[in-house]
Design a protein around this motif. Structure first.
Motif, PDB file in Angstrom:
ATOM      1  N   TRP A 153       0.768  -1.151   0.093  1.00  0.00           N
ATOM      2  CA  TRP A 153       0.002  -0.032  -0.038  1.00  0.00           C
ATOM      3  C   TRP A 153       0.742   1.265  -0.079  1.00  0.00           C
ATOM      4  O   TRP A 153       0.706   2.209  -0.636  1.00  0.00           O
ATOM      5  N   ASP A 200       1.285   4.469  -2.604  1.00  0.00           N
ATOM      6  CA  ASP A 200       0.455   5.763  -2.270  1.00  0.00           C
ATOM      7  C   ASP A 200       1.329   6.940  -2.448  1.00  0.00           C
ATOM      8  O   ASP A 200       2.669   7.041  -2.124  1.00  0.00           O
ATOM      9  N   ARG A 232      -5.155   8.764   4.755  1.00  0.00           N
ATOM     10  CA  ARG A 232      -5.236   8.274   3.226  1.00  0.00           C
ATOM     11  C   ARG A 232      -5.455   6.691   3.329  1.00  0.00           C
ATOM     12  O   ARG A 232      -5.562   6.179   2.206  1.00  0.00           O
ATOM     13  N   ASP A 272      -7.000   3.419   3.402  1.00  0.00           N
ATOM     14  CA  ASP A 272      -8.122   2.772   3.313  1.00  0.00           C
ATOM     15  C   ASP A 272      -8.565   1.783   4.224  1.00  0.00           C
ATOM     16  O   ASP A 272      -8.091   1.137   5.040  1.00  0.00           O
ATOM     17  N   SER A 273      -9.946   1.690   4.568  1.00  0.00           N
ATOM     18  CA  SER A 273     -10.512   0.950   5.574  1.00  0.00           C
ATOM     19  C   SER A 273     -10.084  -0.487   5.720  1.00  0.00           C
ATOM     20  O   SER A 273      -9.816  -1.131   6.782  1.00  0.00           O
ATOM     21  N   THR A 274     -10.117  -1.063   4.262  1.00  0.00           N
ATOM     22  CA  THR A 274      -9.791  -2.568   4.214  1.00  0.00           C
ATOM     23  C   THR A 274      -8.184  -2.952   4.579  1.00  0.00           C
ATOM     24  O   THR A 274      -7.847  -3.812   5.415  1.00  0.00           O
TER      25      THR A 274
END
Length: 213
Positions: free
Chosen positions: A16, A20, A32, A34-36
């Motif tokens: 990730w 980014d 920034r 993400d929830s997952t």
């Protein structure tokens, strides 16, 4: 407090960050994430810690805990997304009358010289626990005293929880000899079949160890 031996950063988190653009430009932004990915990270931290809070040692689950930045984001913006600065602390949504402690009480407080880190191999030796569940700094350790104060580690709620855990461990203490105490210490030092530590294991081990002195 139980020493946390950090694992290698999970590959999904590394991937990730590699994708980014802001992170790659040297501008870490926790919001920034993400929830997952954040949920995966949360689960990884809980597993790494043996499913106990990084500060008090109570049992934690995803819906009852939060990701904690050991060195606060405001003072250390470059560490926002650094895995070695991320822990998992108890208390997520507080009840109206529930007192704040651990990460919630700590907030943005941090002192490089006066904050005991659960990532420090010697952290467990900085605290002394009594059979009544109270905690104090070993040998009048000032850093331990300040950590206890700012994280509210000696409030009644935690004292009562620790006392119950310690009492359960000492229930048959009258028949324990030195060998049996050593076996008990070994038992509370290990993870169970679910790869979890026993809640308040460091407190229990500390009290058991004092019986050998």
């Amino acid at each position: 407090m139980k020493y946390i031996d950090k694992d290698t950063e999970p590959s999904f988190f590394t991937e990730w960050k590699n994708q980014d653009k802001m992170y790659q430009r040297g501008r870490s932004n926790w919001k920034r994430l993400d929830s997952t990915t954040k949920k995966q990270l949360h689960q990884a931290l809980i597993k790494e810690q043996g499913a106990i809070c990084c500060y008090c040692g109570t049992r934690i689950r995803v819906n009852e805990s939060h990701i904690e930045h050991f060195r606060p984001q405001k003072q250390y913006p470059k560490l926002k997304l650094e895995y070695n600065n991320l822990l998992c602390s108890c208390q997520f949504e507080l009840q109206k009358t529930e007192p704040r402690h651990c990460g919630n009480a700590k907030g943005s407080w941090f002192d490089e010289n006066l904050t005991i880190s659960p990532l420090d191999l010697s952290c467990e030796s900085c605290f002394e626990y009594l059979e009544n569940g109270s905690v104090q700094g070993s040998n009048n350790d000032e850093a331990a005293k300040q950590t206890i104060k700012h994280l509210e580690l000696d409030i009644n709620k935690l004292r009562e929880l620790r006392q119950a855990a310690i009492f359960a461990a000492l229930e048959d203490i009258d028949i324990l000899d030195e060998k049996m105490i050593q076996e008990q210490i070994a038992f509370y030092s290990q993870r169970n079949s679910s790869v979890q530590l026993i809640p308040f294991c460091s407190s229990i081990i500390n009290v058991l160890s004092s019986l050998l002195n």
